[in-house]
Design a protein around this motif. Structure first.
Motif, PDB file in Angstrom:
ATOM      1  N   ASN A 266    -130.235 -53.781 -14.758  1.00  0.00           N
ATOM      2  CA  ASN A 266    -131.613 -54.307 -14.300  1.00  0.00           C
ATOM      3  C   ASN A 266    -132.120 -53.259 -13.369  1.00  0.00           C
ATOM      4  N   LEU A 267    -131.812 -52.029 -13.481  1.00  0.00           N
ATOM      5  CA  LEU A 267    -132.643 -50.986 -12.574  1.00  0.00           C
ATOM      6  C   LEU A 267    -133.392 -50.145 -13.614  1.00  0.00           C
ATOM      7  N   ARG A 268    -134.514 -49.892 -12.852  1.00  0.00           N
ATOM      8  CA  ARG A 268    -135.441 -48.666 -13.509  1.00  0.00           C
ATOM      9  C   ARG A 268    -135.634 -47.340 -12.543  1.00  0.00           C
ATOM     10  N   ARG A 269    -136.294 -46.446 -13.461  1.00  0.00           N
ATOM     11  CA  ARG A 269    -136.231 -45.092 -12.947  1.00  0.00           C
ATOM     12  C   ARG A 269    -136.734 -44.778 -11.613  1.00  0.00           C
ATOM     13  N   LYS A 270    -137.672 -45.708 -11.394  1.00  0.00           N
ATOM     14  CA  LYS A 270    -138.493 -45.768  -9.988  1.00  0.00           C
ATOM     15  C   LYS A 270    -137.602 -46.288  -8.869  1.00  0.00           C
ATOM     16  N   ASP A 271    -136.868 -47.116  -9.154  1.00  0.00           N
ATOM     17  CA  ASP A 271    -135.654 -47.789  -8.241  1.00  0.00           C
ATOM     18  C   ASP A 271    -134.768 -46.717  -7.372  1.00  0.00           C
ATOM     19  N   VAL A 272    -134.562 -45.585  -8.110  1.00  0.00           N
ATOM     20  CA  VAL A 272    -133.605 -44.706  -7.730  1.00  0.00           C
ATOM     21  C   VAL A 272    -134.006 -43.291  -7.695  1.00  0.00           C
ATOM     22  N   PHE A 273    -133.453 -42.389  -7.149  1.00  0.00           N
ATOM     23  CA  PHE A 273    -134.028 -40.845  -7.048  1.00  0.00           C
ATOM     24  C   PHE A 273    -133.134 -40.300  -8.048  1.00  0.00           C
ATOM     25  N   ILE A 274    -133.774 -39.484  -8.922  1.00  0.00           N
ATOM     26  CA  ILE A 274    -132.901 -38.471  -9.819  1.00  0.00           C
ATOM     27  C   ILE A 274    -133.153 -37.278  -9.762  1.00  0.00           C
ATOM     28  N   THR A 275    -132.164 -36.447  -9.679  1.00  0.00           N
ATOM     29  CA  THR A 275    -132.355 -34.957  -9.469  1.00  0.00           C
ATOM     30  C   THR A 275    -131.282 -34.265 -10.347  1.00  0.00           C
ATOM     31  N   SER A 276    -131.257 -33.139 -10.313  1.00  0.00           N
ATOM     32  CA  SER A 276    -130.368 -32.178 -10.967  1.00  0.00           C
ATOM     33  C   SER A 276    -129.874 -30.880  -9.927  1.00  0.00           C
ATOM     34  N   ILE A 277    -128.583 -30.535 -10.062  1.00  0.00           N
ATOM     35  CA  ILE A 277    -128.233 -29.456  -9.208  1.00  0.00           C
ATOM     36  C   ILE A 277    -129.019 -28.432  -9.150  1.00  0.00           C
ATOM     37  N   LEU A 278    -129.424 -27.691 -10.607  1.00  0.00           N
ATOM     38  CA  LEU A 278    -130.324 -26.741 -10.675  1.00  0.00           C
ATOM     39  C   LEU A 278    -131.806 -27.363 -11.001  1.00  0.00           C
ATOM     40  N   LYS A 279    -132.578 -26.537 -10.337  1.00  0.00           N
ATOM     41  CA  LYS A 279    -134.100 -27.204 -10.376  1.00  0.00           C
ATOM     42  C   LYS A 279    -134.902 -26.410 -11.307  1.00  0.00           C
ATOM     43  N   HIS A 280    -134.444 -25.375 -11.966  1.00  0.00           N
ATOM     44  CA  HIS A 280    -134.781 -24.532 -12.908  1.00  0.00           C
ATOM     45  C   HIS A 280    -134.171 -24.412 -14.030  1.00  0.00           C
ATOM     46  N   ARG A 281    -134.761 -24.371 -15.258  1.00  0.00           N
ATOM     47  CA  ARG A 281    -133.962 -24.360 -16.500  1.00  0.00           C
ATOM     48  C   ARG A 281    -133.332 -23.038 -17.018  1.00  0.00           C
ATOM     49  N   PRO A 282    -132.052 -23.052 -17.089  1.00  0.00           N
ATOM     50  CA  PRO A 282    -131.135 -21.713 -17.655  1.00  0.00           C
ATOM     51  C   PRO A 282    -131.824 -21.447 -18.993  1.00  0.00           C
TER      52      PRO A 282
ATOM     53  N   LYS B 109    -124.615 -20.455 -13.908  1.00  0.00           N
ATOM     54  CA  LYS B 109    -123.763 -19.646 -13.557  1.00  0.00           C
ATOM     55  C   LYS B 109    -123.462 -19.748 -11.889  1.00  0.00           C
ATOM     56  N   PRO B 110    -121.991 -19.544 -11.405  1.00  0.00           N
ATOM     57  CA  PRO B 110    -121.699 -20.065 -10.198  1.00  0.00           C
ATOM     58  C   PRO B 110    -122.655 -19.740  -9.174  1.00  0.00           C
ATOM     59  N   GLN B 111    -123.021 -18.394  -9.267  1.00  0.00           N
ATOM     60  CA  GLN B 111    -124.117 -17.967  -8.176  1.00  0.00           C
ATOM     61  C   GLN B 111    -125.494 -18.712  -8.154  1.00  0.00           C
ATOM     62  N   GLU B 112    -125.952 -19.134  -9.385  1.00  0.00           N
ATOM     63  CA  GLU B 112    -127.314 -19.905  -9.522  1.00  0.00           C
ATOM     64  C   GLU B 112    -127.013 -21.548  -8.828  1.00  0.00           C
ATOM     65  N   ILE B 113    -125.789 -21.744  -8.982  1.00  0.00           N
ATOM     66  CA  ILE B 113    -125.440 -23.052  -8.485  1.00  0.00           C
ATOM     67  C   ILE B 113    -125.459 -23.014  -6.874  1.00  0.00           C
ATOM     68  N   LYS B 114    -124.573 -22.024  -6.605  1.00  0.00           N
ATOM     69  CA  LYS B 114    -124.674 -21.790  -4.871  1.00  0.00           C
ATOM     70  C   LYS B 114    -126.066 -21.617  -4.473  1.00  0.00           C
ATOM     71  N   ALA B 115    -126.818 -20.913  -5.123  1.00  0.00           N
ATOM     72  CA  ALA B 115    -128.296 -20.525  -4.414  1.00  0.00           C
ATOM     73  C   ALA B 115    -129.145 -21.901  -4.410  1.00  0.00           C
ATOM     74  N   CYS B 116    -129.060 -22.731  -5.682  1.00  0.00           N
ATOM     75  CA  CYS B 116    -130.071 -23.556  -5.948  1.00  0.00           C
ATOM     76  C   CYS B 116    -129.344 -24.914  -5.213  1.00  0.00           C
ATOM     77  N   SER B 117    -128.032 -25.182  -4.938  1.00  0.00           N
ATOM     78  CA  SER B 117    -127.800 -26.385  -4.283  1.00  0.00           C
ATOM     79  C   SER B 117    -128.011 -26.433  -2.757  1.00  0.00           C
ATOM     80  N   TYR B 118    -128.801 -25.331  -2.287  1.00  0.00           N
ATOM     81  CA  TYR B 118    -129.523 -25.338  -0.940  1.00  0.00           C
ATOM     82  C   TYR B 118    -130.494 -26.383  -0.919  1.00  0.00           C
ATOM     83  N   TRP B 119    -131.471 -26.743  -2.273  1.00  0.00           N
ATOM     84  CA  TRP B 119    -132.386 -27.545  -2.153  1.00  0.00           C
ATOM     85  C   TRP B 119    -131.716 -29.081  -2.393  1.00  0.00           C
TER      86      TRP B 119
END
Ligand code: URA
Length: 195
Positions: A75-91, A98-108
């Motif tokens: 009984n949840l909808r997308r709009k009820d929760v916040f959805i994101t990913s560790i990387l913000k740009h597509r590999p 890559k580990p260095q991409e995860i390290k850099a992007c997890s800043y966000w």
């Protein structure tokens, strides 16, 4: 008081011009995340795929359809929760981050969590889980609550990535079962979906 949505909006614009790793060069759009900034639960996947890169929105491909279905099952909808990913740009070609991409992007991601201050984070798959517990195995800890040491009571509830559910019926069933456990947790602990 500055609204949380405004701060998240500023962050999304900063993510759009991020050059902390080279992935921005090959991506079409950044995918910062979306949903309720008031939610006490945040889902975090791995990285945008083709559809997400085309649209700038998280989980809008086949895995996203399954995620929506799983949310609806409790009984949840997308709009009820916040959805994101560790990387913000597509590999490129959806290769493994890559580990260095995860390290850099997890800043966000760290900033998003500091702004939203959820009570429970739901890592979808290995990369979200390893961000919090580098040595944990998703096959062993999915469907259980883990406390994150030194994070003022922050807890995670890891699950398989919905893409795993598309590849394996067994994993899909586990995902549905884990969502039922999640429902119990949310009901029993009187989680309001907003703060
Ligand atoms: N898989 C993810 O981890 N994130 C998305 O946004 C889409 C697919």
């Amino acid at each position: 008081m500055v609204k949380i949505d405004t701060i998240l909006g500023i962050l999304s614009r900063q993510i759009a011009s991020c050059k902390r790793c080279p992935l921005y060069k090959t991506a079409n759009h950044s995918v910062p995340g979306e949903g309720s900034s008031q939610s006490s639960i945040v889902f975090v996947g791995e990285a945008p795929g083709r559809k997400e890169d085309e649209t700038g929105r998280p989980f809008v491909g086949r895995a996203g359809k399954l995620l929506e279905y799983l949310l609806h099952s409790i009984n949840l909808r997308r709009k009820d929760v916040f959805i994101t990913s560790i990387l913000k740009h597509r590999p490129p070609k959806n290769r493994t981050p890559k580990p260095q991409e995860i390290k850099a992007c997890s800043y966000w991601f760290v900033k998003q969590i500091a702004i939203i201050q959820p009570k429970l984070i739901i890592p979808l798959g290995r990369f979200g889980l390893e961000f919090f517990l580098p040595h944990a195995k998703i096959t062993q800890v999915h469907g259980t609550i883990k406390e994150i040491p030194g994070n003022r009571g922050l807890r995670i509830f890891p699950m398989f990535h919905p893409a795993a559910g598309l590849r394996s019926l067994k994993r899909k069933k586990i995902l549905f079962d884990d969502f039922q456990i999640l429902k119990h947790v949310l009901d029993n602990e009187h989680f309001s979906l907003s703060h």
